[in-house]
Design a protein around this motif. Structure first.
Motif, PDB file in Angstrom:
ATOM      1  N   UNK A  42      -8.461  -9.856   0.755  1.00 51.49           N
ATOM      2  CA  UNK A  42      -8.694 -11.158   0.139  1.00 51.49           C
ATOM      3  C   UNK A  42      -9.101 -12.177   1.187  1.00 51.49           C
ATOM      4  N   UNK A  43     -10.114 -12.965   0.859  1.00 52.11           N
ATOM      5  CA  UNK A  43     -10.544 -14.057   1.734  1.00 52.11           C
ATOM      6  C   UNK A  43     -10.802 -15.285   0.864  1.00 52.11           C
ATOM      7  N   UNK A  44     -10.816 -16.437   1.502  1.00 52.47           N
ATOM      8  CA  UNK A  44     -11.022 -17.694   0.780  1.00 52.47           C
ATOM      9  C   UNK A  44     -12.115 -18.514   1.456  1.00 52.47           C
ATOM     10  N   UNK A  45     -12.850 -19.193   0.627  1.00 61.75           N
ATOM     11  CA  UNK A  45     -13.844 -20.167   1.103  1.00 61.75           C
ATOM     12  C   UNK A  45     -13.756 -21.342   0.143  1.00 61.75           C
ATOM     13  N   UNK A  46     -13.143 -22.396   0.610  1.00 64.99           N
ATOM     14  CA  UNK A  46     -12.845 -23.543  -0.246  1.00 64.99           C
ATOM     15  C   UNK A  46     -12.016 -23.063  -1.438  1.00 64.99           C
ATOM     16  N   UNK A  47     -12.505 -23.322  -2.638  1.00 67.61           N
ATOM     17  CA  UNK A  47     -11.755 -22.927  -3.837  1.00 67.61           C
ATOM     18  C   UNK A  47     -12.119 -21.530  -4.327  1.00 67.61           C
ATOM     19  N   UNK A  48     -12.972 -20.852  -3.619  1.00 66.37           N
ATOM     20  CA  UNK A  48     -13.420 -19.522  -4.034  1.00 66.37           C
ATOM     21  C   UNK A  48     -12.577 -18.461  -3.338  1.00 66.37           C
ATOM     22  N   UNK A  49     -12.055 -17.552  -4.138  1.00 67.76           N
ATOM     23  CA  UNK A  49     -11.301 -16.419  -3.600  1.00 67.76           C
ATOM     24  C   UNK A  49     -12.136 -15.159  -3.808  1.00 67.76           C
ATOM     25  N   UNK A  50     -12.263 -14.379  -2.760  1.00 70.33           N
ATOM     26  CA  UNK A  50     -13.012 -13.123  -2.831  1.00 70.33           C
ATOM     27  C   UNK A  50     -12.037 -11.984  -2.582  1.00 70.33           C
ATOM     28  N   UNK A  51     -12.020 -11.050  -3.519  1.00 70.39           N
ATOM     29  CA  UNK A  51     -11.213  -9.835  -3.340  1.00 70.39           C
ATOM     30  C   UNK A  51     -12.166  -8.658  -3.231  1.00 70.39           C
ATOM     31  N   UNK A  52     -12.055  -7.968  -2.123  1.00 73.27           N
ATOM     32  CA  UNK A  52     -12.878  -6.781  -1.887  1.00 73.27           C
ATOM     33  C   UNK A  52     -11.957  -5.569  -1.868  1.00 73.27           C
ATOM     34  N   UNK A  53     -12.446  -4.476  -2.400  1.00 71.24           N
ATOM     35  CA  UNK A  53     -11.672  -3.240  -2.450  1.00 71.24           C
ATOM     36  C   UNK A  53     -12.454  -2.162  -1.717  1.00 71.24           C
TER      37      UNK A  53
END
Length: 113
Positions: A42-53
């Motif tokens: 999981x990473x964050x950029x401002x209010x965006x959360x990205x989940x990579x699998x």
């Protein structure tokens, strides 16, 4: 909240392969939750959360026969049954948990329809 699904260039066939293998091995939705949770990046950029699998790690878990915790599986089945009863729906037959939900585009698109 908005959800977007995307795969890397070589990710789609690998993800579909994982789904076929998981379904053939009768891996359920609870194991899907735990396997993805264990492998999530999981990473964050401002209010965006990205989940990579990382799909190779997910594949390794499915190939190794990893399953979700049995105590939590029973809790999950009870939660689903209670939710169905509250909404007047017929609960799922035993064990009360749906099949593997999927990581590949084929199953993802089937669930979205």
């Amino acid at each position: 909240m908005r959800l977007y699904a995307a795969w890397t260039a070589d990710g789609e066939p690998l993800a579909d392969l994982i789904d076929r293998l998981a379904l053939a091995r009768r891996v359920d939705a609870w194991s899907w939750i735990e396997i993805l949770h264990r492998n999530a990046r999981t990473s964050h950029r401002d209010r965006i959360e990205v989940r990579a699998y990382p799909l190779r790690e997910v594949l390794a878990d499915v190939e190794a026969g990893q399953r979700g915790c049995e105590l939590r599986r029973a809790d999950f089945a009870r939660l689903l049954a209670d939710d169905a009863a509250r909404d007047g729906r017929i609960p799922l037959p035993a064990p009360g948990i749906p099949a593997w939900v999927g990581v590949g585009p084929r199953l993802h698109h089937q669930h979205r329809q």
